[in-house]
Design a protein around this motif. Sequence first.
Motif, short mmCIF file in Angstrom:
data_model
loop_
_atom_site.label_atom_id
_atom_site.label_comp_id
_atom_site.label_asym_id
_atom_site.label_seq_id
_atom_site.Cartn_x
_atom_site.Cartn_y
_atom_site.Cartn_z
N ASP A 56 -15.21 26.61 -20.80
CA ASP A 56 -16.07 25.38 -21.44
C ASP A 56 -16.24 24.32 -20.21
OD1 ASP A 56 -17.98 24.16 -23.05
OD2 ASP A 56 -16.71 24.26 -24.70
N MET A 57 -17.20 23.60 -20.23
CA MET A 57 -17.32 22.59 -19.16
C MET A 57 -17.69 21.52 -19.85
SD MET A 57 -19.77 22.70 -15.80
CE MET A 57 -19.18 24.25 -15.21
N LEU A 58 -17.35 20.11 -19.26
CA LEU A 58 -17.48 18.78 -19.76
C LEU A 58 -18.08 17.93 -18.45
CD1 LEU A 58 -14.73 19.75 -21.39
CD2 LEU A 58 -14.87 17.48 -22.36
N VAL A 59 -19.20 17.58 -18.67
CA VAL A 59 -19.87 16.70 -17.63
C VAL A 59 -19.91 15.31 -18.05
CG1 VAL A 59 -21.91 16.38 -16.30
CG2 VAL A 59 -21.19 18.67 -16.88
N GLU A 60 -19.38 14.43 -17.15
CA GLU A 60 -19.55 12.87 -17.23
C GLU A 60 -21.10 12.32 -17.73
OE1 GLU A 60 -18.33 8.48 -15.07
OE2 GLU A 60 -17.91 10.43 -14.17
N GLY A 61 -21.21 11.60 -18.71
CA GLY A 61 -22.37 11.08 -19.00
C GLY A 61 -23.08 12.05 -20.12
N ARG A 62 -22.81 13.16 -20.33
CA ARG A 62 -23.32 14.26 -21.12
C ARG A 62 -22.29 14.49 -22.34
NH1 ARG A 62 -27.47 15.78 -23.91
NH2 ARG A 62 -27.76 17.99 -24.33
N HIS A 63 -21.01 14.87 -21.89
CA HIS A 63 -20.14 15.17 -22.72
C HIS A 63 -18.98 14.19 -23.20
CE1 HIS A 63 -21.66 19.04 -21.34
NE2 HIS A 63 -21.73 19.34 -22.41
N ALA A 99 -10.73 23.53 -13.78
CA ALA A 99 -11.38 23.28 -12.59
C ALA A 99 -11.95 21.78 -12.49
CB ALA A 99 -12.46 24.16 -12.08
N LEU A 100 -11.62 21.09 -11.61
CA LEU A 100 -12.08 19.55 -11.80
C LEU A 100 -12.85 19.25 -10.71
CD1 LEU A 100 -11.87 16.78 -12.77
CD2 LEU A 100 -9.68 16.68 -11.24
N GLY A 101 -14.38 18.56 -10.71
CA GLY A 101 -14.87 17.87 -9.59
C GLY A 101 -14.89 16.36 -9.91
N CYS A 102 -14.82 15.91 -8.73
CA CYS A 102 -14.99 14.28 -8.76
C CYS A 102 -15.22 13.73 -7.59
CB CYS A 102 -13.47 13.72 -9.55
SG CYS A 102 -12.20 13.99 -8.02
N PRO A 103 -15.75 12.41 -7.56
CA PRO A 103 -16.10 11.73 -6.18
C PRO A 103 -14.90 11.33 -5.46
CG PRO A 103 -17.27 10.55 -8.25
CD PRO A 103 -16.15 11.76 -9.06
N ALA A 104 -15.08 11.25 -4.15
CA ALA A 104 -13.83 10.99 -3.34
C ALA A 104 -13.10 9.89 -3.50
CB ALA A 104 -14.27 11.09 -1.92
N GLY A 105 -14.11 8.82 -4.18
CA GLY A 105 -13.44 7.75 -4.25
C GLY A 105 -12.58 7.32 -5.60
N THR A 106 -12.59 8.42 -6.49
CA THR A 106 -11.99 8.56 -7.95
C THR A 106 -10.39 8.12 -7.54
OG1 THR A 106 -13.44 10.17 -8.44
CG2 THR A 106 -11.30 9.78 -9.67
N PRO A 107 -10.08 7.04 -8.14
CA PRO A 107 -8.66 6.69 -8.21
C PRO A 107 -7.66 7.66 -8.55
CG PRO A 107 -9.79 4.67 -9.01
CD PRO A 107 -10.83 6.03 -9.18
N MET A 108 -6.47 7.76 -7.99
CA MET A 108 -5.73 8.69 -8.49
C MET A 108 -4.77 8.46 -9.86
SD MET A 108 -4.99 11.50 -6.35
CE MET A 108 -3.50 11.88 -7.35
N SER A 143 -13.91 21.86 -15.92
CA SER A 143 -14.27 23.15 -16.42
C SER A 143 -12.86 23.71 -16.89
CB SER A 143 -14.81 23.96 -15.32
OG SER A 143 -15.26 25.39 -16.02
N ILE A 144 -12.83 24.31 -18.12
CA ILE A 144 -11.36 24.74 -18.47
C ILE A 144 -11.78 26.24 -18.96
CG2 ILE A 144 -9.67 24.58 -20.44
CD1 ILE A 144 -9.90 22.16 -18.95
N THR A 145 -10.93 27.06 -18.51
CA THR A 145 -10.66 28.45 -19.06
C THR A 145 -9.59 28.74 -19.85
OG1 THR A 145 -12.13 29.33 -17.05
CG2 THR A 145 -10.58 30.84 -18.24
N ALA A 146 -9.57 29.19 -20.84
CA ALA A 146 -8.37 29.28 -21.77
C ALA A 146 -8.11 30.90 -21.84
CB ALA A 146 -8.60 28.54 -23.05
N LEU A 147 -6.86 31.16 -21.92
CA LEU A 147 -6.69 32.57 -22.44
C LEU A 147 -5.61 32.69 -23.62
CD1 LEU A 147 -5.50 33.64 -18.30
CD2 LEU A 147 -7.71 33.89 -19.69
#
Length: 322
Positions: A56-63, A99-108, A143-147
């Motif tokens: 399943d996938m979560l997108v900022e602003g949508r989910h 799996a994580l996507g984020c802008p380079a400026g995202t604070p740690m 994005s998460i894959t669960a087993l």
Amino acid sequence: MCAAQDDDRTVGRTGEFAVIDRITAGRGQAPTTIVGPGDDAALITSPDGRVVATTDMLVEGRHFRLDWSTPRDIGHKAIAQNGADIASMGAVCTAFLVALGCPAGTPMSVIEELNEGLWREATRAGGSIVGGDLVASEQLVISITALGDLQGREPVLRSGARDGDVVAVAGELGRSAAGLALLDAGVDCGADDALAALVRAHRTPLPPYGRGPEAADAGASALTDISDGLIADLGHLARASGVRIALDRAALTPSDPMVRAASLLGADAGDWVLTGGEDHALVGCFRTPPPSGWTVVGAVRPGSGVVVDGVGWDRPGGWESY
């Protein structure tokens, strides 16, 4: 919240592999993990010989919105909605890939808090995070894959419901939808514990993971989790099984805080119960009385679709992606 702000420890400045090292260091693994993060792929045991898998996938602003939920809340929810799918097959969670996507400026600090939420709920679900990916993107995407492992059980599918089965629910219904409505209306619930609990139910749902295997052991004929809404998800089950699901609205009574929230917002709390998703409760069909802790809410009948008190539902039945 994903801007650099005063913290110069951003994802871009830290670097991909240093970020991965930081979020995996010191984390324990579930007993089913042979090789965890750090190699080309993970290695997971599958004692049953079959693997249950979902993604399943979560997108900022949508989910999710970072002004409504903390990064820890978002990590929690990402695991919860996938873990509930594993439970709804009658399986137990073993491993999660993130799996994580984020802008380079995202604070740690955002990544670290998100990671804490991911790990805490993965542990509560019975598994661990065994690997994943990190990429640059214009917004936060998870994005998460669960087993999962069936532990010798047969999977409980949507397609097994038969005329005469009872329909029963384990977990909460409508609380997440009520919390979302309160957030959307900008209601300050800080001084009201009951309303604040509804908001928490939206931010950090608590799927009843153990109820899935329990239902399978009790002979459930069909099972699904309620992610899009009770009517919507039972509609999928009814279609797969070739039956009609008849719900009894009297058995689906909203809680007092939900009724109060609905009165405050001019909404119908009963509709939240029927169409609200993201509580990630489980709903199953049983040929014999369901286990203790399950609430009977209807029955399986010949026909098609879902009816409430004998009447077809002519309004949206829950969440749709498009």
